[in-house]
Design a protein around this motif. Structure first.
Motif, PDB file in Angstrom:
ATOM      1  N   GLY A  70       0.799  -1.213   0.000  1.00 35.80           N
ATOM      2  CA  GLY A  70       0.000   0.000   0.000  1.00 35.80           C
ATOM      3  C   GLY A  70       0.834   1.265   0.000  1.00 35.80           C
ATOM      4  N   HIS A  71       0.124   2.366   0.089  1.00 31.12           N
ATOM      5  CA  HIS A  71       0.689   3.698  -0.051  1.00 31.12           C
ATOM      6  C   HIS A  71       0.932   4.300   1.327  1.00 31.12           C
ATOM      7  N   LEU A  72       2.106   4.818   1.561  1.00 33.30           N
ATOM      8  CA  LEU A  72       2.439   5.488   2.813  1.00 33.30           C
ATOM      9  C   LEU A  72       2.501   6.979   2.506  1.00 33.30           C
ATOM     10  N   LYS A  73       1.651   7.777   3.190  1.00 32.50           N
ATOM     11  CA  LYS A  73       1.560   9.191   2.849  1.00 32.50           C
ATOM     12  C   LYS A  73       1.496  10.058   4.096  1.00 32.50           C
ATOM     13  N   SER A  88       9.248   0.642   3.000  1.00 37.52           N
ATOM     14  CA  SER A  88       8.087   0.225   2.218  1.00 37.52           C
ATOM     15  C   SER A  88       8.506  -0.920   1.311  1.00 37.52           C
ATOM     16  N   LYS A  89       7.821  -2.054   1.459  1.00 35.35           N
ATOM     17  CA  LYS A  89       8.192  -3.222   0.681  1.00 35.35           C
ATOM     18  C   LYS A  89       7.557  -3.220  -0.704  1.00 35.35           C
ATOM     19  N   HIS A  90       6.218  -3.028  -0.782  1.00 33.27           N
ATOM     20  CA  HIS A  90       5.520  -3.121  -2.074  1.00 33.27           C
ATOM     21  C   HIS A  90       4.684  -1.889  -2.400  1.00 33.27           C
ATOM     22  N   GLY A  91       4.949  -0.772  -1.790  1.00 27.97           N
ATOM     23  CA  GLY A  91       4.111   0.394  -2.046  1.00 27.97           C
ATOM     24  C   GLY A  91       4.927   1.644  -2.259  1.00 27.97           C
ATOM     25  N   SER A  92       4.216   2.714  -2.518  1.00 30.03           N
ATOM     26  CA  SER A  92       4.878   3.988  -2.753  1.00 30.03           C
ATOM     27  C   SER A  92       4.862   4.828  -1.479  1.00 30.03           C
ATOM     28  N   VAL A  93       5.722   5.818  -1.457  1.00 26.48           N
ATOM     29  CA  VAL A  93       5.862   6.715  -0.317  1.00 26.48           C
ATOM     30  C   VAL A  93       5.689   8.141  -0.834  1.00 26.48           C
ATOM     31  N   ASP A  94       4.837   8.910  -0.168  1.00 30.72           N
ATOM     32  CA  ASP A  94       4.609  10.304  -0.542  1.00 30.72           C
ATOM     33  C   ASP A  94       4.733  11.155   0.714  1.00 30.72           C
ATOM     34  N   LEU A  95       5.836  11.888   0.827  1.00 26.65           N
ATOM     35  CA  LEU A  95       6.075  12.763   1.973  1.00 26.65           C
ATOM     36  C   LEU A  95       5.999  14.207   1.498  1.00 26.65           C
ATOM     37  N   ASP A  96       4.928  14.888   1.873  1.00 25.73           N
ATOM     38  CA  ASP A  96       4.724  16.278   1.481  1.00 25.73           C
ATOM     39  C   ASP A  96       5.079  17.165   2.666  1.00 25.73           C
ATOM     40  N   TYR A 115      10.061  -2.492  -3.794  1.00 23.05           N
ATOM     41  CA  TYR A 115       9.393  -2.444  -5.093  1.00 23.05           C
ATOM     42  C   TYR A 115       8.594  -1.160  -5.285  1.00 23.05           C
ATOM     43  N   GLY A 116       8.948  -0.095  -4.619  1.00 25.31           N
ATOM     44  CA  GLY A 116       8.187   1.139  -4.741  1.00 25.31           C
ATOM     45  C   GLY A 116       9.090   2.337  -4.890  1.00 25.31           C
ATOM     46  N   SER A 117       8.451   3.468  -5.147  1.00 29.55           N
ATOM     47  CA  SER A 117       9.171   4.717  -5.296  1.00 29.55           C
ATOM     48  C   SER A 117       8.711   5.696  -4.230  1.00 29.55           C
ATOM     49  N   ALA A 118       9.485   6.762  -4.070  1.00 27.15           N
ATOM     50  CA  ALA A 118       9.144   7.805  -3.103  1.00 27.15           C
ATOM     51  C   ALA A 118       9.117   9.151  -3.798  1.00 27.15           C
ATOM     52  N   ARG A 119       8.170   9.981  -3.356  1.00 24.82           N
ATOM     53  CA  ARG A 119       8.099  11.369  -3.808  1.00 24.82           C
ATOM     54  C   ARG A 119       8.147  12.246  -2.568  1.00 24.82           C
ATOM     55  N   ILE A 120       9.063  13.186  -2.569  1.00 28.22           N
ATOM     56  CA  ILE A 120       9.221  14.101  -1.440  1.00 28.22           C
ATOM     57  C   ILE A 120       9.019  15.513  -1.964  1.00 28.22           C
ATOM     58  N   VAL A 168      12.339  14.354  -5.837  1.00 28.51           N
ATOM     59  CA  VAL A 168      12.227  15.481  -4.916  1.00 28.51           C
ATOM     60  C   VAL A 168      11.858  16.707  -5.733  1.00 28.51           C
ATOM     61  N   ARG A 169      10.836  17.437  -5.255  1.00 26.49           N
ATOM     62  CA  ARG A 169      10.365  18.607  -5.998  1.00 26.49           C
ATOM     63  C   ARG A 169       9.693  19.598  -5.057  1.00 26.49           C
ATOM     64  N   TYR A 170       9.372  20.764  -5.607  1.00 25.12           N
ATOM     65  CA  TYR A 170       8.560  21.739  -4.901  1.00 25.12           C
ATOM     66  C   TYR A 170       7.092  21.456  -5.196  1.00 25.12           C
ATOM     67  N   PRO A 171       6.160  22.063  -4.453  1.00 29.41           N
ATOM     68  CA  PRO A 171       4.728  21.850  -4.752  1.00 29.41           C
ATOM     69  C   PRO A 171       4.401  22.359  -6.154  1.00 29.41           C
TER      70      PRO A 171
END
Length: 178
Positions: A70-73, A88-96, A115-120, A168-171
Motif C-alpha cells: 500500500g501507499h504510505l503518505k 516500504s516493501k511493495h508500495g509507494s511513499v509520498d512525503l509532502d 518495489y516502490g518509489s518515493a516522492r518528497i 524530490v520537488r517543490y509543490p
C-alpha cells in the motif's frame, strides 16, 4: 534493593530540576540532596521524589514509518522529526513537507524501498541532497537545489531501493481561473 551511584545521581538531577521549576525551596533541595547522595535502597530514593511530578520521557528525534503493502503518505500540517526512517516493501511513499511543521534546519530521511518509489515535496525554498540514495533499477531525481542555504530547510536523503526511485520537488503551482 540497594541503589547504585548512577541511581543516586539521577535522583539528585531530578531534585535539582524540581528546584529550578520552583517546586522545592533551597532548604528542601539541600535536605533532599543530602539524603539522596547517602541513600542505600530504592525506597530511600522514592521517598525523596514521590511528591514530584513524573519525569516525561524524552521526545524521540527519530520516527520510523513502515508499510508492507500500500501507499504510505504524510501531508498537510504534520510535525516532521529530525530523522525519518521509511520502509516500504511493495508500495509507494509520498512525503509532502510543503505545509508541515519543521523545527529543524536539517532533516534526514532514510528510505528503504523494495518495489516502490518515493516522492518528497519540499516547502518553497527548501533544498535537498539525494547523493546518499542508491537504486539498483531506479533513479534519484531532484528538481530542487542541493546546497544548504541560510534559513532554508535542508533535507538529506539516503537509503536504497531495489526496483524504484526517489523524486524530490517543490509543490505544483496552482492556477485559479474565475
Amino acid at each position: 534493593m540497594r541503589v547504585s551511584d548512577e541511581d543516586r545521581e539521577r535522583t539528585a538531577r531530578r531534585l535539582q530540576h524540581a528546584f529550578a521549576e520552583g517546586r522545592l525551596n533551597q532548604l528542601e533541595l539541600e535536605d533532599r540532596l543530602e539524603l539522596a547522595l547517602s541513600a542505600k535502597t530504592y525506597g530511600d530514593l522514592l521517598g525523596l521524589i514521590s511528591d514530584l511530578p513524573q519525569e516525561q520521557p524524552p521526545v524521540s528525534d527519530v520516527v520510523e514509518l513502515e508499510a508492507k503493502n500500500g501507499h504510505l503518505k504524510r501531508s498537510g500540517d504534520w510535525a516532521v522529526p529530525r530523522r525519518l526512517r521509511v520502509t516500504s516493501k511493495h508500495g509507494s511513499v509520498d512525503l509532502d513537507l510543503s505545509e508541515a511543521v519543521i523545527d529543524h534546519q536539517v532533516v534526514e530521511i532514510e528510505l528503504n524501498l523494495t518495489y516502490g518509489s518515493a516522492r518528497i515535496t519540499l516547502p518553497e525554498g527548501g533544498v535537498a541532497n539525494v547523493d546518499g540514495f542508491r537504486s539498483d533499477w531506479g533513479h534519484a531525481t531532484s528538481s530542487v537545489p542541493s546546497r544548504p542555504r541560510p534559513g532554508a530547510v535542508h533535507v538529506v536523503i539516503s537509503g536504497r531501493s531495489k526496483y524504484g526511485g526517489v523524486t524530490v520537488r517543490y509543490p505544483r503551482k496552482r492556477w485559479f481561473t474565475h
